[in-house]
Design an enzyme around this catalytic site. Structure first.
Site, PDB file in Angstrom:
ATOM      1  N   ASP A 190      -5.355  -7.943   6.727  1.00 12.87           N
ATOM      2  CA  ASP A 190      -6.400  -8.082   7.159  1.00 12.87           C
ATOM      3  C   ASP A 190      -7.945  -7.670   6.283  1.00 12.87           C
ATOM      4  OD1 ASP A 190      -6.204  -4.982   6.539  1.00 12.87           O
ATOM      5  OD2 ASP A 190      -6.447  -4.058   8.448  1.00 12.87           O
TER       6      ASP A 190
ATOM      7  N   GLU B  25      -9.570  -5.365   5.105  1.00 15.55           N
ATOM      8  CA  GLU B  25      -8.905  -4.386   3.669  1.00 15.55           C
ATOM      9  C   GLU B  25      -8.370  -4.490   3.072  1.00 15.55           C
ATOM     10  OE1 GLU B  25     -11.018  -0.951   3.019  1.00 15.55           O
ATOM     11  OE2 GLU B  25     -11.012  -1.698   5.331  1.00 15.55           O
TER      12      GLU B  25
ATOM     13  N   ARG C  13      -3.520  -3.452  13.412  1.00 12.80           N
ATOM     14  CA  ARG C  13      -4.716  -3.518  13.690  1.00 12.80           C
ATOM     15  C   ARG C  13      -5.425  -4.778  14.014  1.00 12.80           C
ATOM     16  NH1 ARG C  13      -4.518  -0.180   8.923  1.00 12.80           N
ATOM     17  NH2 ARG C  13      -5.407   1.564   9.493  1.00 12.80           N
TER      18      ARG C  13
ATOM     19  N   HIS D 273      -4.577 -12.054  14.389  1.00  3.19           N
ATOM     20  CA  HIS D 273      -3.129 -11.484  14.437  1.00  3.19           C
ATOM     21  C   HIS D 273      -2.669 -11.236  15.995  1.00  3.19           C
ATOM     22  CE1 HIS D 273      -3.809  -9.759  10.226  1.00  3.19           C
ATOM     23  NE2 HIS D 273      -5.029  -8.771  10.519  1.00  3.19           N
TER      24      HIS D 273
ATOM     25  N   GLU E 144       0.368  -1.376  -0.340  1.00  2.00           N
ATOM     26  CA  GLU E 144      -0.033   0.123  -0.374  1.00  2.00           C
ATOM     27  C   GLU E 144       0.987   1.144   0.486  1.00  2.00           C
ATOM     28  OE1 GLU E 144      -2.153  -2.960   2.824  1.00  2.00           O
ATOM     29  OE2 GLU E 144      -0.309  -2.431   2.569  1.00  2.00           O
TER      30      GLU E 144
ATOM     31  N   TYR F 278       1.827  -6.143  13.255  1.00  2.90           N
ATOM     32  CA  TYR F 278       0.584  -5.666  12.678  1.00  2.90           C
ATOM     33  C   TYR F 278      -0.239  -4.529  13.745  1.00  2.90           C
ATOM     34  CZ  TYR F 278      -3.086  -4.115   9.685  1.00  2.90           C
ATOM     35  OH  TYR F 278      -4.189  -4.007   8.551  1.00  2.90           O
TER      36      TYR F 278
ATOM     37  N   ASP G 109      -1.807  -5.217   3.790  1.00  7.42           N
ATOM     38  CA  ASP G 109      -2.164  -5.191   4.459  1.00  7.42           C
ATOM     39  C   ASP G 109      -2.484  -6.805   4.798  1.00  7.42           C
ATOM     40  OD1 ASP G 109      -0.484  -3.853   5.546  1.00  7.42           O
ATOM     41  OD2 ASP G 109      -2.243  -1.320   6.552  1.00  7.42           O
TER      42      ASP G 109
END
Length: 701
Positions: A98, A100, A315, A359, A23, A313, A96
């Protein structure tokens, strides 16, 4: 010669690089260093496809099919990625780990013509050399369950926002919006405001005493009569107790209870606990916490080692820790603090209901990178947050602190006072992570039957306080406890409700605005399910089930949308238009002389000419603080607000005088350098400081 040249050229052409897409540029830079020359790493700069802004973009008649378009301004990025993808030996999507990130990978695969079933998706929980290299050994296909879960959330939020917002525009004013999580956050703030307004304070009293045993003085508080706790509600009750006490008579110690109490370390950070602690301890806004955490995760240049991801990470809902990290922490604690500080079996947290365990908890990527060792490479904010994450993780792997406590009851004529003391016996995890500043309160050695002398006996009147307004930390905690939203949604939610001027932050606490209350009232009347905490929490659970492959996303959307669409239709018909009345300002327009009125705009209230649109004069609402401008010495300093609703101070002669200051000038000059003095909030409290040198003084009370 020509033959040899031809062979060399052919050999060079055969070596194709693999393309890796992430990203952000900083993440790309860190990863490219680990992967070496056979890989080219590029950044998509976040999402590259989304629903259009101008229309709903969801076909409710055909299985809620989303109509995605390339995001405006991303054309050059997409062209560059397509060009490099055509040349590449293989394309890896490393967004990432997740929902998203999975959705970004899926959108990229569509635009680049990749097969989502091919093994081109790589994920890693920390950006370190080993973690990144290992992830490329085991690429996988895009997880469509994760994509569907993100897609369902996006479609749900679009259906809610683009259905309710036009009603708000038509019935209240343009530029308003509503959403699932933000509406509940706003409703919680307004309910708390109502509780504060309706609160009736109740009187109560305490009696604070000081006693002496031998030569040692200690404090105790009134407890009750005849061994039973007794609250004092008024002065008459206090006087009744005071009359029972003989000042000339000694008190007797009737009970001494020593205890040993263990204080266990907190678990490592999840996203929400990190946001809460950073807000409480560091005064970081939620958005700032996530921005700094992102920098630490994506990689910081640490000298010879180059760029490396310093935390895992950021989140996550989980407090789980990998075995490798546990062993490294245990070895570090043994070596640095001693074996008695290392927990044999560190505490394990239960996963909160509805939480995801995809995670690990947020922890340093290596515990050996102590905050002190990184002081030369991190900026102030990065150092503060990294120190918090590092110390919380290390503490979670340490033994509990042991505190010796003592409770002593002292009586005379059946009137009882109680003294409480504590002393740290073994610091345990507090060596690394002091959760709060505590001081030992050591009582003298007392025995049952021992007599002590009363020195002072002071009654104090108090009144109960209303519930506290929400801070960002307490609001996140409440949303999480109710199962509303997920780690990635809290920061944008806090930002949106302030940006729309539904709430404002005053002394770090949320206060609702008139506009926020109008919007909330409309949603309460017309869309009760949106504000139903249980309903929204169930919806979050269903999104989680989509991720696990246990629910179809279209069915989840449909079960929500069918009743919601009826509510939208009813609201359009029944809801009356709300007129936000302009208030008379009591002053005249300095352009045309007509009366000014107070209007409510996007950034709060402002002065405007009552002859609008014929006269378009507007002025900010300002407040004089009684200080002459230290720059031009002619104008008055006024309190103003920035577009982000932050208070600053400036000269009322602007633009003739451009003096501005975030800190409040006090109207005096520094005795050392003659620059103007300002009020500044510090750890010591409010101080008067020089705007130029190190001079400071305490504020005289």
């Amino acid at each position: 010669m020509p033959k040899t040249q031809k062979k060399t050229t052919t050999a060079k052409r055969k070596i194709k690089k693999s393309l890796v897409i992430v990203e952000s540029p900083s993440k790309a830079k860190t990863i490219e260093k680990y992967l070496g020359s056979r890989y080219k790493v590029m950044a998509s700069l976040g999402h590259i496809r989304d629903l259009p802004r101008s229309t709903m973009g969801v076909d409710v008649e055909h299985n809620y099919e989303p109509h995605y378009i390339s995001i405006r301004g991303k054309g050059d990025v997409i062209k560059e990625l397509r060009r490099e993808a055509k040349k590449a030996a293989h394309v890896y999507l490393a967004a990432d780990p997740d929902r998203e990130g999975e959705a970004i990978a899926w959108h990229l695969s569509y635009l680049l013509g990749l097969n989502p079933e091919d093994k081109n998706r790589v994920v890693f929980n920390e950006i370190t050399k080993d973690a990144v290299k290992n992830s490329f050994k085991n690429p996988r296909a895009i997880d469509m369950d994760l994509v569907d879960a993100q897609q369902a959330r996006r479609v749900l939020d679009r259906l809610v926002g683009y259905s309710i917002s036009p009603i708000l525009w038509a019935k209240i004013k343009k530029g308003l919006s509503a959403g699932r999580v933000q509406s509940i956050a706003l409703n919680l703030i307004i309910k708390r405001e109502q509780e504060i307004r309706e609160f009736i304070p109740e009187e109560y009293w305490t009696i604070d005493a000081q006693f002496q045993a031998s030569r040692t003085k200690f404090n105790a508080d009134y407890y009750g009569v005849n061994g039973k706790k007794n609250e004092l509600h008024n002065n008459d009750e206090v006087q009744e107790i005071m009359q029972k006490i003989d000042k000339n008579k000694m008190f007797s110690v009737t009970r001494v209870t020593p205890k040993e109490r263990k204080r266990f370390p907190a678990l490592p950070f999840t996203t929400s606990t990190m946001q809460q602690t950073a807000n409480n301890s560091l005064n970081f806004r939620t958005q700032k916490t996530m921005m700094v955490a992102q920098q630490l995760y994506e990689g910081i240049n640490i000298g010879r080692g180059g760029a490396v991801g310093l935390i895992t990470y950021m989140r996550t809902d989980s407090t789980r820790i990998s075995d490798i990290a546990k062993h490294e922490a245990s070895a570090f604690i043994h070596e640095t603090y001693g074996a008695e500080y290392a927990a044999v079996k560190p505490r394990k947290g239960k996963l909160a209901e509805g939480a995801q365990d995809a995670h690990e908890a947020i922890r340093p990527s290596s515990v050996l990178r102590t905050p002190e060792s990184l002081s030369a490479y991190l900026n102030k904010d990065q150092m503060k947050l990294y120190s918090l994450v590092w110390s919380r993780f290390v503490a979670s792997q340490m033994t509990p602190a042991v505190v010796d406590t003592m409770s002593v009851d002292i009586e005379q004529n059946k009137v009882m006072y109680r003294a409480k003391g504590s002393k740290m016996k073994f610091p345990g995890f507090t060596k690394v992570y002091a959760e709060s500043k505590r001081k030992d309160n050591i009582l003298p050695d007392l025995e049952v039957g021992q007599e002590v002398k009363l020195l002072t006996n002071q009654p104090n009147q108090h009144f109960t306080l209303p519930p506290a307004r929400y801070t960002e930390a307490t609001l996140i905690k409440t949303l999480e406890e109710n199962g509303v939203g997920r780690p990635s949604t809290y920061a944008p939610t806090m930002n949106t409700i302030q940006k729309r001027y539904y709430v404002k932050l005053v002394a770090r606490k949320f206060e609702s605005t008139e506009l926020g209350e109008i919007v909330n009232n409309m949603i309460v009347k017309c869309f009760p399910d949106i504000l139903n905490v249980d309903f929204t929490a169930q919806l979050e659970d269903q999104l989680d089930k989509i991720e696990e492959g246990k629910q179809e996303w279209i069915k989840v959307i449909d079960s929500f949308y069918q009743p919601f669409a009826k509510e939208v239709g009813a609201a359009e018909e029944k809801m009356a238009k709300v007129k936000i009345k302009d208030e008379p300002a009591g002053i005249d327009c300095d352009i045309c002389g007509a009366p000014l009125v107070i209007k409510l705009g996007r950034y709060g209230k402002f002065y405007a000419c009552s002859r609008f649109p014929d006269c378009r004069n507007t002025k900010p609402i300002t407040k004089e603080i009684g200080v002459v401008c230290p720059e031009c010495h002619k104008g008055q300093i006024i309190e103003r607000k920035s577009k982000k609703n932050r208070i600053f101070y400036g000269c009322d002669r602007y633009p003739k005088c451009e003096f501005v200051s975030w800190d409040k000038p006090v109207g005096r000059d520094c005795p050392k350098c003659q620059h103007f003095l300002i009020e500044k909030k510090t750890k010591k409290g409010m101080l008067v400081k020089c705007s130029n040198c190190d001079y400071e003084e305490e504020i005289q009370k």
